[in-house]
Scaffold this motif. Structure first.
Motif, short mmCIF file in Angstrom:
data_model
loop_
_atom_site.label_atom_id
_atom_site.label_comp_id
_atom_site.label_asym_id
_atom_site.label_seq_id
_atom_site.Cartn_x
_atom_site.Cartn_y
_atom_site.Cartn_z
N TRP A 267 -1.52 -4.41 4.48
CA TRP A 267 -0.94 -3.18 5.04
C TRP A 267 -0.47 -3.35 6.47
O TRP A 267 0.54 -2.74 6.87
CB TRP A 267 -1.89 -1.99 4.89
N TYR A 271 3.19 -2.45 7.57
CA TYR A 271 3.35 -1.45 8.63
C TYR A 271 4.16 -2.01 9.80
O TYR A 271 5.07 -1.36 10.33
CB TYR A 271 1.98 -0.98 9.12
N GLY A 291 7.82 4.72 4.20
CA GLY A 291 6.52 4.90 4.82
C GLY A 291 5.44 5.30 3.84
O GLY A 291 4.25 5.10 4.08
N PHE A 292 5.84 5.89 2.70
CA PHE A 292 4.89 6.32 1.67
C PHE A 292 4.83 5.34 0.50
O PHE A 292 4.31 5.68 -0.56
CB PHE A 292 5.29 7.71 1.14
N PHE A 296 -2.76 4.81 -1.50
CA PHE A 296 -3.55 5.44 -0.45
C PHE A 296 -4.53 4.44 0.16
O PHE A 296 -5.54 4.06 -0.44
CB PHE A 296 -4.31 6.66 -0.97
N TYR A 300 -3.99 2.56 6.80
CA TYR A 300 -2.53 2.49 6.88
C TYR A 300 -1.94 3.85 7.21
O TYR A 300 -1.11 3.97 8.12
CB TYR A 300 -1.95 1.96 5.57
N TYR A 301 -2.35 4.88 6.49
CA TYR A 301 -1.74 6.19 6.70
C TYR A 301 -2.16 6.83 8.01
O TYR A 301 -1.43 7.67 8.55
CB TYR A 301 -2.02 7.10 5.50
N ARG A 302 -3.30 6.41 8.58
CA ARG A 302 -3.65 6.88 9.92
C ARG A 302 -2.65 6.35 10.95
O ARG A 302 -2.44 6.99 11.99
CB ARG A 302 -5.07 6.44 10.29
N ALA A 304 0.68 5.24 9.90
CA ALA A 304 2.04 5.55 9.48
C ALA A 304 2.39 7.03 9.62
O ALA A 304 3.52 7.36 10.03
CB ALA A 304 2.25 5.10 8.04
N LEU A 305 1.47 7.92 9.31
CA LEU A 305 1.80 9.35 9.34
C LEU A 305 2.18 9.84 10.74
O LEU A 305 3.18 10.55 10.89
CB LEU A 305 0.64 10.16 8.77
#
Length: 326
Positions: A267, A271, A291-292, A296, A300-302, A304-305
């Motif tokens: 990731w 990223y 980005g999605f 999950f 990563y989403y911490r 990317a978001l």
């Protein structure tokens, strides 16, 4: 008698650095080299002529009648190899003098090791060294597979690239060769994980692999959708490969730690390229969708978001107005 090392150079359509790659093999003083050069780009006689011009020893040349995807091409070379050891060398990379001697000596002095990895120097288009693994603390000479994976995954050392290393040809074939990820992204990493998970890795600082990075090199030219598919395939591979599944059953706690470390490599690689490389290349809406693209993964989403949130025009303008006021 020295064991034979097969050095395999897969060539597609970029011929700019092929001669330098071939000469770097010719400059090796190791006594038993099988050089295989494979043209996968329908280049006529151009590649064969380069080998004839720059490699004074006997060699093997093969040419696909039609181009095949990159991973099947790698596995064609592995199938064609007759050497005891195998080294894959990209058509724009180089081996420093003495590489093969040092790597064979390192692996043969540690018979339980699955592969030998080397120091890496990063070259630019003008052959200047712009980075090196020597920029950070060097790893131990011998590392258990899980220890190496943790060190790699948590960036304790500057492992730049694992495309080129030295392993036993029979071992590479026994684990199924290069896994078929989209566009060949990450296949060298995945193969090294499978080889080493229940064995060890030798780090050979005396050997230097020269890895070239430039705007149209493989790592930078791959598209975001291809990298996303390959990243998902790599994540699935961690649960599907029989060697890794067997290790997970026998060592569930250690495998969980290793899997987390490898997932982090996957990731963070995605990223970093999504955030820096593809932001200027893709249409904004396509970049947001990309980005999605990963499943999950909380870490990563911490990252990317917030990147996506602050890239929105209205939010970005508000943030810029508030920052100077603080």
């Amino acid at each position: 008698m020295a064991a034979t090392v097969t050095v395999a150079i897969p060539v597609y359509k970029r011929l700019t650095y092929v001669a330098q790659a071939i000469r770097s093999v010719a400059d090796q003083d190791y006594p038993a080299i099988e050089l295989i050069v494979s043209d996968n780009g329908c280049n006529g006689d151009a590649v064969l002529n380069l080998v004839r011009e720059h490699y004074p020893r006997p060699f093997v040349f093969r040419q696909n009648p039609a181009s095949v995807p990159i991973v099947p091409h790698f596995n064609q070379l592995l199938a064609a190899a007759s050497g005891d050891y195998f080294v894959l060398l990209s058509d724009d990379d180089e081996l420093a003098p003495g590489y093969l001697n040092a790597m064979v000596a390192a692996l043969e002095s540690h018979t339980g090791a699955a592969a030998a990895i080397s120091r890496v120097e990063v070259l630019d288009e003008q052959n200047r060294v712009v980075a090196s693994t020597a920029d950070r603390p060097l790893p131990p000479r011998v590392m258990r597979g899980p220890d190496w994976i943790r060190r790699w995954g948590y960036n304790q050392h500057k492992f730049v690239c694992f495309t080129t290393n030295l392993a036993r040809t029979a071992d590479l074939r026994a684990v199924g060769g290069y896994p078929d990820f989209d566009g060949g992204n990450g296949v060298d990493n995945a193969l090294l994980v499978v080889l080493s998970i229940d064995r060890s890795i030798v780090y050979c600082d005396e050997a230097v692999f020269r890895h070239r990075i430039y705007d149209t090199s493989f790592g930078k030219s791959v598209g975001v959708s291809s990298l996303a598919r390959a990243s998902r395939q790599f994540l699935a591979f961690l649960h599907q490969h029989p060697v890794l599944r067997a290790y997970a059953r026998q060592h569930p706690h250690e495998w969980a730690v290793c899997r987390d470390a490898i997932t982090r490599v996957i990731w963070t690689t995605y990223y970093g390229r999504w955030r820096q490389l593809y932001r200027g290349r893709e249409r904004y809406i396509d970049w947001l969708k990309a980005g999605f693209a990963l499943p999950f993964i909380p870490a990563y989403y911490r990252r990317a978001l917030p990147e996506m949130l602050y890239s929105l025009p209205a939010v970005g303008r508000l943030a810029h107005r508030r920052l100077p006021a603080r």
